[in-house]
Design a protein around this motif. Structure first.
Motif, PDB file in Angstrom:
ATOM      1  N   THR A  64      36.259  77.736  69.859  1.00  0.00           N
ATOM      2  CA  THR A  64      36.482  76.504  69.092  1.00  0.00           C
ATOM      3  C   THR A  64      35.637  76.492  67.818  1.00  0.00           C
ATOM      4  N   ILE A  80      41.949  74.203  72.646  1.00  0.00           N
ATOM      5  CA  ILE A  80      42.379  75.549  73.027  1.00  0.00           C
ATOM      6  C   ILE A  80      43.329  75.447  74.217  1.00  0.00           C
ATOM      7  N   LEU A 223      47.333  82.640  74.723  1.00  0.00           N
ATOM      8  CA  LEU A 223      46.270  81.952  73.992  1.00  0.00           C
ATOM      9  C   LEU A 223      46.833  81.264  72.759  1.00  0.00           C
ATOM     10  N   TYR A 225      46.100  77.359  70.117  1.00  0.00           N
ATOM     11  CA  TYR A 225      45.264  76.178  69.895  1.00  0.00           C
ATOM     12  C   TYR A 225      46.039  75.119  69.135  1.00  0.00           C
ATOM     13  N   THR A 245      42.405  78.060  80.349  1.00  0.00           N
ATOM     14  CA  THR A 245      42.382  79.299  79.564  1.00  0.00           C
ATOM     15  C   THR A 245      41.345  80.237  80.161  1.00  0.00           C
ATOM     16  N   LEU A 250      39.799  84.029  76.225  1.00  0.00           N
ATOM     17  CA  LEU A 250      38.801  83.487  75.301  1.00  0.00           C
ATOM     18  C   LEU A 250      38.062  84.602  74.570  1.00  0.00           C
TER      19      LEU A 250
END
Length: 361
Positions: A64, A80, A223, A225, A245, A250
């Motif tokens: 983030t 996310i 993945l 956001y 997640t 990540l």
């Protein structure tokens, strides 16, 4: 016939067609970077493995922070998610039983999620082959609408609409107390892109979805956001499952966001291949959408629908994305990803073969 609702997983498409999946094929139905994942991802993979015994950070603080810095927006404007699909699902839950406008043709997931959440769905149809989007045409469709889904660059056409068009639509929707959900899953394939993320601070009705799986060729990891004002991010985060997640995603995201050179290389490669393909289409009497990214719509104008060409391609081991479940397209186009140089050569060889066999059609 029950058509698969997404690209990729070609075994389901061949099954629906009553055909055997060939031993050798090229899947043009999934819009993934043809260069594959960044090499640094493979180099760090063993390091990632060492972290799988650790629970993922439920707040994804490090990733983030990286996105916040890159996009010059506050951390509390970012959420996310487990791919763009999860974020779209969360938005569907937030919009349950609301009235939602879809600008078609567009990504089928919006409608699927809205239907599951008992939304009332209305449509605004863009007219082929130009698929022009402007506020004057859209305005009448915005009456009593709670949310508008827009995909830019658009899937399946690949067409990118300029920021001026987006801003005029967002402003009109703000007057009507209507959310604008702007899906930018393919924004990073654009060579010249002007970000609309700064407008998050100006418009409380703007929600932007981003994907990391397309550019970095990691759809198996999942993945993405979302960027919106803090109140919206807070509301959506309450609908999200804990640890949605995973740790590998990540870590991969943190690494991918450092690969600016890889993004530039991809953009230039796609641009070169797209120009080469479109030159071939023009000289062989095919029509392609005015795509700016890594996929496009294609049709043989000699055909009323593209089913016979679609079937021919499948027999040749060339797998496009059908458009039977894109409202307004109804099978009149086929969607292709831009693949590697040799794979694109094979596509052109097969399309040349088709054209030679049907030149007098």
């Amino acid at each position: 016939m029950s058509w698969p609702s997404h690209g990729s997983n070609p075994q389901y498409l061949y099954k629906a067609m009553g055909l055997a999946l060939p031993k050798e094929f090229i899947d043009f139905s999934a819009n993934i970077n043809p260069l594959g994942p960044p090499p640094s991802l493979k180099e760090k993979w063993v390091d990632f493995f060492r972290e799988i015994h650790v629970y993922p950070d439920p707040f994804a603080i490090k990733l983030t922070n990286m996105i916040s810095k890159a996009e010059q927006t506050e951390r509390d404007t970012i959420l996310i998610g487990n791919g763009g699909a999860e974020l779209i699902t969360l938005l569907g839950r937030m919009l349950a039983r609301k009235r939602v406008l879809l600008v078609e043709p567009t990504f089928s997931e919006y409608e699927e999620v809205c239907r599951v959440n008992q939304c009332e769905i209305v449509y605004h149809q863009l007219i082929e082959p130009d698929f022009t989007l402007n506020l004057s045409d859209l305005r009448s469709s915005l009456v009593d609408v709670d949310a508008l889904f827009l995909c830019n660059p658009n899937n399946p056409t690949g067409i990118h609409y300029p920021p001026s068009t987006m801003i005029s639509i967002i402003e009109e929707c703000e007057k009507r107390d209507c959310l604008v959900i702007l899906d930018e899953a393919f924004f990073d394939f654009l060579i010249e892109y002007e970000s609309v993320v700064p407008y998050i601070n100006k418009f409380s009705n703007l929600i932007i979805i981003r994907s990391l799986t397309k550019m970095f060729a990691i759809p198996g990891i999942r993945l993405g956001y979302l960027v919106a004002q803090p109140a919206i991010v807070s509301e959506l985060s309450k609908l999200q499952s804990h640890w949605s997640t995973n740790t590998i995603a990540l870590l991969a995201g943190e690494l991918c966001l450092q690969n600016e050179a890889f993004i530039k290389e991809t953009q230039e490669y796609i641009d070169c291949e797209r120009k080469r393909l479109f030159s071939f289409f023009y000289h062989n009497n095919y029509i392609a959408s005015s795509s700016d990214v890594n996929f496009y719509l294609l049709q043989d104008p000699h055909l009323q629908d593209q089913f016979t060409l679609f079937e021919f391609l499948l027999h040749q081991g060339i797998i496009p994305r059908h458009t039977f479940n894109f409202p307004g397209l109804d099978g009149r186009w086929l969607r292709f990803a831009i693949k590697g140089h040799e794979e694109n050569n094979q596509l052109m060889e097969v399309l040349a073969k088709w054209r030679n066999q049907h030149s007098s059609s």
